[in-house]
Write an enzyme that holds these catalytic residues in place. Structure first.
Site, PDB file in Angstrom:
ATOM      1  N   GLU A 154      -1.839  -1.256  -5.894  1.00  0.00           N
ATOM      2  CA  GLU A 154      -2.972  -0.540  -6.465  1.00  0.00           C
ATOM      3  C   GLU A 154      -2.518   0.269  -7.672  1.00  0.00           C
ATOM      4  O   GLU A 154      -1.416   0.822  -7.675  1.00  0.00           O
ATOM      5  CB  GLU A 154      -3.582   0.408  -5.423  1.00  0.00           C
ATOM      6  CG  GLU A 154      -4.460  -0.276  -4.407  1.00  0.00           C
ATOM      7  CD  GLU A 154      -5.081   0.716  -3.438  1.00  0.00           C
ATOM      8  OE1 GLU A 154      -6.314   0.800  -3.377  1.00  0.00           O
ATOM      9  OE2 GLU A 154      -4.317   1.406  -2.738  1.00  0.00           O
ATOM     10  N   ASP A 174       0.855  -1.183   0.000  1.00  0.00           N
ATOM     11  CA  ASP A 174       0.000   0.000   0.000  1.00  0.00           C
ATOM     12  C   ASP A 174       0.890   1.232   0.000  1.00  0.00           C
ATOM     13  O   ASP A 174       1.772   1.370   0.861  1.00  0.00           O
ATOM     14  CB  ASP A 174      -0.917   0.012   1.220  1.00  0.00           C
ATOM     15  CG  ASP A 174      -1.819   1.245   1.239  1.00  0.00           C
ATOM     16  OD1 ASP A 174      -2.523   1.475   0.244  1.00  0.00           O
ATOM     17  OD2 ASP A 174      -1.798   1.986   2.244  1.00  0.00           O
ATOM     18  N   CYS A 185     -12.962  -1.040  13.142  1.00  0.00           N
ATOM     19  CA  CYS A 185     -14.126  -1.679  12.511  1.00  0.00           C
ATOM     20  C   CYS A 185     -15.314  -1.678  13.481  1.00  0.00           C
ATOM     21  O   CYS A 185     -15.182  -2.067  14.644  1.00  0.00           O
ATOM     22  CB  CYS A 185     -13.786  -3.112  12.096  1.00  0.00           C
ATOM     23  SG  CYS A 185     -15.159  -3.937  11.257  1.00  0.00           S
ATOM     24  N   CYS A 202     -16.559  -5.988  13.746  1.00  0.00           N
ATOM     25  CA  CYS A 202     -15.790  -6.984  14.511  1.00  0.00           C
ATOM     26  C   CYS A 202     -14.937  -6.363  15.616  1.00  0.00           C
ATOM     27  O   CYS A 202     -14.347  -7.083  16.425  1.00  0.00           O
ATOM     28  CB  CYS A 202     -14.908  -7.816  13.579  1.00  0.00           C
ATOM     29  SG  CYS A 202     -13.629  -6.857  12.738  1.00  0.00           S
ATOM     30  N   ASP A 210      -2.715   1.862   7.013  1.00  0.00           N
ATOM     31  CA  ASP A 210      -1.949   1.421   5.837  1.00  0.00           C
ATOM     32  C   ASP A 210      -1.736  -0.095   5.842  1.00  0.00           C
ATOM     33  O   ASP A 210      -1.760  -0.735   4.785  1.00  0.00           O
ATOM     34  CB  ASP A 210      -0.600   2.146   5.772  1.00  0.00           C
ATOM     35  CG  ASP A 210      -0.766   3.644   5.529  1.00  0.00           C
ATOM     36  OD1 ASP A 210      -1.742   4.023   4.858  1.00  0.00           O
ATOM     37  OD2 ASP A 210       0.078   4.428   6.009  1.00  0.00           O
ATOM     38  N   CYS A 263     -12.532  -3.551   6.015  1.00  0.00           N
ATOM     39  CA  CYS A 263     -11.926  -4.274   7.142  1.00  0.00           C
ATOM     40  C   CYS A 263     -11.257  -5.548   6.615  1.00  0.00           C
ATOM     41  O   CYS A 263     -11.881  -6.345   5.919  1.00  0.00           O
ATOM     42  CB  CYS A 263     -12.981  -4.630   8.180  1.00  0.00           C
ATOM     43  SG  CYS A 263     -12.320  -5.596   9.563  1.00  0.00           S
ATOM     44  N   CYS A 308     -13.194  -8.835   8.597  1.00  0.00           N
ATOM     45  CA  CYS A 308     -14.577  -9.258   8.331  1.00  0.00           C
ATOM     46  C   CYS A 308     -15.122  -8.765   6.988  1.00  0.00           C
ATOM     47  O   CYS A 308     -16.191  -9.194   6.565  1.00  0.00           O
ATOM     48  CB  CYS A 308     -15.492  -8.787   9.459  1.00  0.00           C
ATOM     49  SG  CYS A 308     -15.686  -6.989   9.559  1.00  0.00           S
TER      50      CYS A 308
END
Length: 365
Positions: free
Chosen positions: A266, A182, A338, A341, A348, A319, A322
């Site tokens: 990405e 990332d 989150c 969860c 990052d 997340c 989950c």
């Protein structure tokens, strides 16, 4: 399958060779500008795209016969390519070359073994004969030399030797050795294994020194001798920053390509990011695009995979445990909490895990 790979070296020409190299730079620039001017004139008068040849200029300009003819031919091809890109709306209208540029170059081709390395310390070039070479990285015997680009950057001479080779790349199955990266503005990247590149940010380190040199330049009379001397100092500092950055990125990309069978990133629009968020200096300093290109070809030659996922995938908002997606996540929030969860994780690191997981799904793991 055939591939191309370039090897860059420092060369140390003697006084005569240096004189001929600089003369070739001037002739190449003259041919480029003359052909560009003539092509532009013909287009304005007739609407046709016509490129004249360097041979047609030699009768009136005898000095062109003293330099490598293939270097002049490559100048013609560069004009032709520039016009093609302009007409196909891939680039702006070609500009004339200036002799005041601190970086000069010309390209010549290898014909009948006219370019070769001898005794591991000399490079034989057309017209120049033997030029002393710092042969720090050996070119394999089965690699065929196609062309050489000579570069004068702030008084230092370099050659970029383009080679062609055949290689059957055996695909290595990714298995579990998959890593997601990332992009991080301050650290270059955070990986799915919570590794951080810890990029030194060379431009930021030397920004004060650069600012001081530029301030001194602004006080000098433009185009005076002292102005050019100061401009050279600034150019040398920029080159030093560039070389430090490239050295760091080469070593980092080599380590990643050796340690992992697949790398997932990405497909970000770095130019848009730098303009929209006013991060131009930081994005430019990181050299993320250069790093990805290095990583891609190094993985390819090893038979490993390099994958870019869609830039619109919400890697930061999702997340990693989950799969819940947040509706909003501010840039200032550096940790991900989150609501489903209850996990709390570095923003990052969470994004890198999501990038890896999506990459594994695409590759079928």
């Amino acid at each position: 399958m055939k591939y191309n790979l370039a090897f860059k070296y420092r060369i140390y020409p003697n006084k005569e060779q240096e004189l001929l190299i600089n003369k070739t730079f001037g002739c190449v620039r003259f041919v480029y500008n003359t052909i560009l001017y003539t092509a532009n004139k013909i287009y304005e008068e007739t609407g046709k795209n016509k490129i004249i040849t360097p041979a047609s200029l030699k009768s009136e300009n005898q000095f062109l016969k003293e330099v490598d003819s293939l270097a002049l031919s490559n100048a013609q091809l560069n004009v032709k390519r520039s016009f093609t890109n302009f007409f196909q709306k891939r680039a702006k209208f070609p500009r004339f070359k200036s002799k005041k540029n601190n970086v000069k170059s010309y390209t010549t081709n290898c014909v009948n073994n006219s370019i070769r390395i001898e005794e591991n310390k000399y490079l034989v070039l057309p017209k120049l004969k033997k030029v002393k070479l710092k042969y720090h990285r050996e070119i394999p015997e089965d690699y065929k030399i196609k062309s050489v680009t000579l570069i004068n950057s702030n008084g230092n001479y370099y050659v970029s030797i383009l080679t062609e080779f055949e290689k059957e790349i055996q695909k290595i199955p990714s298995n579990d050795k998959v890593i997601g990266l990332d992009f991080s503005m301050s650290e270059l990247f955070v990986s799915s294994e919570n590794q951080r590149a810890d990029y030194p940010r060379y431009f930021r380190m030397l920004e004060k020194k650069l600012k001081k040199l530029q301030k001194s330049l602004s006080r000098k009379v433009k185009f005076s001798k002292n102005w050019y001397k100061q401009k050279m100092k600034i150019s040398k500092l920029h080159e030093y920053i560039k070389n430090c950055r490239r050295d760091f990125l080469h070593k980092l990309s080599k380590k990643l390509s050796e340690d992992y069978n697949a790398v997932v990133v990405e497909n970000l629009n770095m130019k848009g990011m730098s303009q929209a968020l006013n991060f131009g200096k930081s994005v430019g300093d990181n050299g993320w695009g250069i790093f990805l290109r290095m990583l891609e070809y190094k993985l390819m030659f090893l038979g490993k995979q390099f994958l870019k996922i869609d830039k619109w995938f919400p890697s930061s908002k999702t997340c990693s445990r989950c799969g819940n997606v947040k509706e909003e996540l501010k840039l200032s929030e550096r940790s991900y909490k989150c609501e489903c969860c209850g996990i709390e994780i570095d923003r990052d690191y969470n994004a890198a895990l999501n990038i890896r997981n999506v990459g594994k799904e695409i590759m079928g793991y």
